[in-house]
Write a protein that holds these residues in place. Structure first.
Motif, mmCIF file in Angstrom:
data_model
loop_
_atom_site.group_PDB
_atom_site.id
_atom_site.type_symbol
_atom_site.label_atom_id
_atom_site.label_comp_id
_atom_site.label_asym_id
_atom_site.label_seq_id
_atom_site.Cartn_x
_atom_site.Cartn_y
_atom_site.Cartn_z
ATOM 1 N N ILE A 102 0.870 -1.161 0.000
ATOM 2 C CA ILE A 102 0.000 0.000 0.000
ATOM 3 C C ILE A 102 0.916 1.223 0.000
ATOM 4 C CG2 ILE A 102 -1.919 1.164 1.145
ATOM 5 C CD1 ILE A 102 -2.500 -1.796 0.370
ATOM 6 N N TYR A 103 0.700 2.126 -0.936
ATOM 7 C CA TYR A 103 1.557 3.288 -1.139
ATOM 8 C C TYR A 103 0.698 4.546 -1.229
ATOM 9 C CZ TYR A 103 4.795 -0.390 -2.529
ATOM 10 O OH TYR A 103 5.574 -1.510 -2.553
ATOM 11 N N TYR A 104 1.360 5.700 -1.396
ATOM 12 C CA TYR A 104 0.617 6.940 -1.621
ATOM 13 C C TYR A 104 1.435 7.894 -2.473
ATOM 14 C CZ TYR A 104 3.471 9.527 1.770
ATOM 15 O OH TYR A 104 4.506 10.144 2.421
ATOM 16 N N SER A 105 0.713 8.830 -3.085
ATOM 17 C CA SER A 105 1.305 9.944 -3.810
ATOM 18 C C SER A 105 0.430 11.157 -3.509
ATOM 19 C CB SER A 105 1.342 9.664 -5.311
ATOM 20 O OG SER A 105 1.958 10.731 -6.002
ATOM 21 N N LEU A 106 1.053 12.249 -3.081
ATOM 22 C CA LEU A 106 0.310 13.461 -2.737
ATOM 23 C C LEU A 106 -0.015 14.276 -3.981
ATOM 24 C CD1 LEU A 106 2.243 14.634 0.439
ATOM 25 C CD2 LEU A 106 0.108 13.309 0.330
ATOM 26 N N LEU A 118 2.146 15.200 -9.024
ATOM 27 C CA LEU A 118 2.154 14.223 -7.939
ATOM 28 C C LEU A 118 3.524 14.118 -7.296
ATOM 29 C CD1 LEU A 118 0.101 11.489 -9.789
ATOM 30 C CD2 LEU A 118 -0.689 12.909 -7.889
ATOM 31 N N SER A 119 3.526 13.879 -5.981
ATOM 32 C CA SER A 119 4.781 13.654 -5.264
ATOM 33 C C SER A 119 5.311 12.260 -5.600
ATOM 34 C CB SER A 119 4.542 13.749 -3.756
ATOM 35 O OG SER A 119 3.817 12.620 -3.294
ATOM 36 N N PRO A 120 6.604 12.026 -5.346
ATOM 37 C CA PRO A 120 7.115 10.666 -5.512
ATOM 38 C C PRO A 120 6.336 9.690 -4.625
ATOM 39 C CG PRO A 120 8.929 12.209 -5.337
ATOM 40 C CD PRO A 120 7.662 12.978 -5.013
ATOM 41 N N VAL A 121 6.183 8.483 -5.093
ATOM 42 C CA VAL A 121 5.432 7.448 -4.380
ATOM 43 C C VAL A 121 6.223 6.974 -3.168
ATOM 44 C CG1 VAL A 121 4.536 5.093 -4.581
ATOM 45 C CG2 VAL A 121 4.232 6.707 -6.460
#
Length: 183
Positions: A102-106, A118-121
Motif C-alpha cells: 500500500i503506497y501513496y502519492s500526494l 504528484l509527489s514521488p510514491v
C-alpha cells in the motif's frame, strides 16, 4: 494474434477541485492514467475524456506500483486536495522490483496543461492493521463515504494472508498514514 488481457481499474478523482468526473485508471502493468472530463454527459448521451499518462511524479519518474494497480483518492495531508492511495502486487515473473504493498502519492496541484502534479510514491503506514506482503494475487482499494456524513474513508483488502478481508481506514490526524477504524 493472441489476446492480451488486462486488469485495469478506474475511480472518480476530482484532482483539480473542478467538481468534474475525472477518472484515475490503474493498469495491469502498474501504471496510472487520468481520463480528464472535457465534456460532461449531455446531448445524445455523449461525453468526452482526454487521456493523460502514464503519470509521472514531480521528479519525472513514471509512477509504477508492481502490477494490477488500484488507486483510491482521499485527502491524506488535510490540504483539501484528493491524494492517491495506491495498491498493487507482482504477478509477472519478470518484474524487476517484485513485491506488493500500500503506497501513496500526494496531489501537488495541476501543471500548465491541467494535468495532476504528484509527489514521488512512498509506502503508506497503516495503523491498527498491516497488510501482509503477497505475490500473484490482488489488492483492492476504494475511497468512499460509508457513513453518509461527508467523511471519506478507504477500504483496503488484500487476498493472501487476509483472505480478501477488507479493512476500513481514515486519514491519521497527525501524520500521513491511515488509521484502522475497527470496521
Amino acid at each position: 494474434h493472441g489476446v492480451n488481457w488486462g486488469f485495469h481499474r478506474a475511480a472518480l478523482w476530482d484532482y483539480d477541485g473542478s467538481g468534474k468526473q475525472h477518472l484515475v485508471v490503474g493498469t495491469d502493468k502498474g501504471l496510472l492514467y487520468v481520463l480528464r472530463e472535457d465534456k460532461p454527459l449531455g446531448k445524445d448521451d455523449r461525453f468526452e475524456f482526454r487521456s493523460f499518462g502514464p503519470l509521472k511524479d514531480e521528479e519525472g519518474n513514471e509512477i509504477r506500483i508492481h502490477h494490477r494497480l488500484v488507486a483510491a483518492p482521499i485527502d491524506l495531508d488535510n490540504d483539501g486536495d484528493l491524494d492517491l492511495v495506491l495498491a498493487g502486487a507482482t504477478y509477472a515473473p519478470n518484474d524487476p522490483h517484485p513485491g506488493s504493498g500500500i503506497y501513496y502519492s500526494l496531489n501537488l496541484g495541476v501543471d500548465d496543461e491541467a494535468t495532476p502534479r504528484l509527489s514521488p510514491v512512498k509506502r503508506l503506514e497503516t495503523i491498527g492493521h498491516t497488510h501482509p506482503d503477497f505475490k500473484h494475487l490482488h489488492a483492492q482499494a476504494q475511497a468512499l463515504d460509508l457513513s453518509g456524513n461527508g467523511e471519506r474513508v478507504v477500504a483496503i483488502g488484500t487476498q493472501q494472508g487476509d483472505n480478501f478481508r477488507t479493512y476500513v481506514y481514515r486519514p491519521a490526524k497527525d501524520r500521513i498514514a491511515l488509521e484502522h477504524t475497527g470496521v
